[in-house]
Design an enzyme around this catalytic site. Sequence first.
Site, PDB file in Angstrom:
ATOM      1  N   ASP A 141      29.989 -17.135  15.443  1.00 54.10           N
ATOM      2  CA  ASP A 141      28.658 -17.069  16.052  1.00 54.10           C
ATOM      3  C   ASP A 141      28.369 -18.396  16.755  1.00 54.10           C
ATOM      4  O   ASP A 141      28.699 -19.469  16.253  1.00 54.10           O
ATOM      5  CB  ASP A 141      27.605 -16.791  14.966  1.00 54.10           C
ATOM      6  CG  ASP A 141      26.286 -16.331  15.563  1.00 54.10           C
ATOM      7  OD1 ASP A 141      25.916 -15.162  15.347  1.00 54.10           O
ATOM      8  OD2 ASP A 141      25.614 -17.149  16.226  1.00 54.10           O
TER       9      ASP A 141
ATOM     10  N   ASN B 158      21.776  -6.286  11.605  1.00 53.97           N
ATOM     11  CA  ASN B 158      20.399  -6.197  12.081  1.00 53.97           C
ATOM     12  C   ASN B 158      20.277  -4.995  13.005  1.00 53.97           C
ATOM     13  O   ASN B 158      21.109  -4.810  13.903  1.00 53.97           O
ATOM     14  CB  ASN B 158      20.012  -7.473  12.827  1.00 53.97           C
ATOM     15  CG  ASN B 158      20.026  -8.701  11.921  1.00 53.97           C
ATOM     16  OD1 ASN B 158      19.672  -8.604  10.751  1.00 53.97           O
ATOM     17  ND2 ASN B 158      20.433  -9.835  12.456  1.00 53.97           N
TER      18      ASN B 158
ATOM     19  N   VAL C  18      21.323  -8.499  20.223  1.00 59.38           N
ATOM     20  CA  VAL C  18      22.395  -8.027  21.113  1.00 59.38           C
ATOM     21  C   VAL C  18      22.679  -6.549  20.794  1.00 59.38           C
ATOM     22  O   VAL C  18      23.069  -6.221  19.668  1.00 59.38           O
ATOM     23  CB  VAL C  18      23.683  -8.868  20.929  1.00 59.38           C
ATOM     24  CG1 VAL C  18      24.778  -8.346  21.858  1.00 59.38           C
ATOM     25  CG2 VAL C  18      23.414 -10.341  21.197  1.00 59.38           C
TER      26      VAL C  18
ATOM     27  N   HIS D 110      27.169  -5.184  15.416  1.00 58.54           N
ATOM     28  CA  HIS D 110      27.919  -6.343  14.916  1.00 58.54           C
ATOM     29  C   HIS D 110      27.558  -6.592  13.469  1.00 58.54           C
ATOM     30  O   HIS D 110      26.406  -6.442  13.061  1.00 58.54           O
ATOM     31  CB  HIS D 110      27.667  -7.597  15.756  1.00 58.54           C
ATOM     32  CG  HIS D 110      26.224  -7.872  16.042  1.00 58.54           C
ATOM     33  ND1 HIS D 110      25.508  -7.176  16.992  1.00 58.54           N
ATOM     34  CD2 HIS D 110      25.359  -8.762  15.497  1.00 58.54           C
ATOM     35  CE1 HIS D 110      24.270  -7.632  17.029  1.00 58.54           C
ATOM     36  NE2 HIS D 110      24.150  -8.598  16.123  1.00 58.54           N
TER      37      HIS D 110
ATOM     38  N   HIS E 134      27.321  -9.490  10.731  1.00 56.32           N
ATOM     39  CA  HIS E 134      27.325 -10.931  10.494  1.00 56.32           C
ATOM     40  C   HIS E 134      28.062 -11.167   9.175  1.00 56.32           C
ATOM     41  O   HIS E 134      27.736 -10.525   8.155  1.00 56.32           O
ATOM     42  CB  HIS E 134      25.900 -11.467  10.327  1.00 56.32           C
ATOM     43  CG  HIS E 134      25.044 -11.379  11.556  1.00 56.32           C
ATOM     44  ND1 HIS E 134      24.821 -12.447  12.390  1.00 56.32           N
ATOM     45  CD2 HIS E 134      24.338 -10.348  12.091  1.00 56.32           C
ATOM     46  CE1 HIS E 134      24.005 -12.082  13.379  1.00 56.32           C
ATOM     47  NE2 HIS E 134      23.693 -10.810  13.209  1.00 56.32           N
TER      48      HIS E 134
HETATM   49  P1  5GP Z   1      21.566 -10.225  16.172  1.00 51.91           P
HETATM   50  O1  5GP Z   1      20.317 -11.046  16.191  1.00 51.91           O
HETATM   51  O2  5GP Z   1      21.621  -9.281  17.361  1.00 51.91           O
HETATM   52  O3  5GP Z   1      21.852  -9.561  14.880  1.00 51.91           O
HETATM   53  O4  5GP Z   1      22.761 -11.256  16.330  1.00 51.91           O
HETATM   54  C1  5GP Z   1      23.240 -11.693  17.555  1.00 51.91           C
HETATM   55  C2  5GP Z   1      24.051 -12.930  17.279  1.00 51.91           C
HETATM   56  O5  5GP Z   1      24.832 -13.222  18.423  1.00 51.91           O
HETATM   57  C3  5GP Z   1      23.209 -14.187  16.986  1.00 51.91           C
HETATM   58  O6  5GP Z   1      23.538 -14.678  15.698  1.00 51.91           O
HETATM   59  C4  5GP Z   1      23.592 -15.144  18.112  1.00 51.91           C
HETATM   60  O7  5GP Z   1      23.666 -16.482  17.674  1.00 51.91           O
HETATM   61  C5  5GP Z   1      24.936 -14.610  18.547  1.00 51.91           C
HETATM   62  N1  5GP Z   1      25.254 -14.871  19.942  1.00 51.91           N
HETATM   63  C6  5GP Z   1      24.419 -14.712  21.001  1.00 51.91           C
HETATM   64  N2  5GP Z   1      25.045 -15.031  22.138  1.00 51.91           N
HETATM   65  C7  5GP Z   1      26.313 -15.389  21.794  1.00 51.91           C
HETATM   66  C8  5GP Z   1      27.455 -15.826  22.558  1.00 51.91           C
HETATM   67  O8  5GP Z   1      27.443 -15.917  23.779  1.00 51.91           O
HETATM   68  N3  5GP Z   1      28.579 -16.118  21.846  1.00 51.91           N
HETATM   69  C9  5GP Z   1      28.639 -16.006  20.485  1.00 51.91           C
HETATM   70  N4  5GP Z   1      29.800 -16.333  19.899  1.00 51.91           N
HETATM   71  N5  5GP Z   1      27.597 -15.595  19.740  1.00 51.91           N
HETATM   72  C10 5GP Z   1      26.436 -15.298  20.393  1.00 51.91           C
END
Ligand code: 5GP
Length: 112
Positions: free
Chosen positions: A28, A85, A94, A98, A100
Amino acid sequence: MTLFEKICAREIPATIVHEDEHCICFKDIAPQAPVHLLLIPRKPIPRIALAGDGDQALLGHLLLTAGKIAREQGFAEDGFRIVINNGRDGGEAVPHLHLHLLAGRQLEWPPG
Ligand code: 5GP
């Protein structure tokens, strides 16, 4: 194309720790723990609530792969957490399913 599809396609760089024909796992960009990995299916399922019966094997593969990565990366024994999430209240940012994988410190419960 989602951000994570672009990572799969190597259009956006990421530190990849595992990949196979069905999924890819990378660090991440904004880690919330000493170990913070994202494990995603190559198939762009937007979120778990939109997965279908045809995704059963893929979802099982993701969980089994999470355990395998935890063993291989050495954090299975101390412990870790898997978080998915889903949607606005779940904190999803996103729209590409995914998992975590969080490890490397004592994680608190309940989550914030
Ligand atoms: P969500 O909030 O959708 O469950 O998690 C999305 C995750 O994607 C977040 O923890 C954020 O830090 C990670 N993330 C967002 N943009 C990027 C990126 O460009 N590269 C990587 N490696 N992680 C990302």
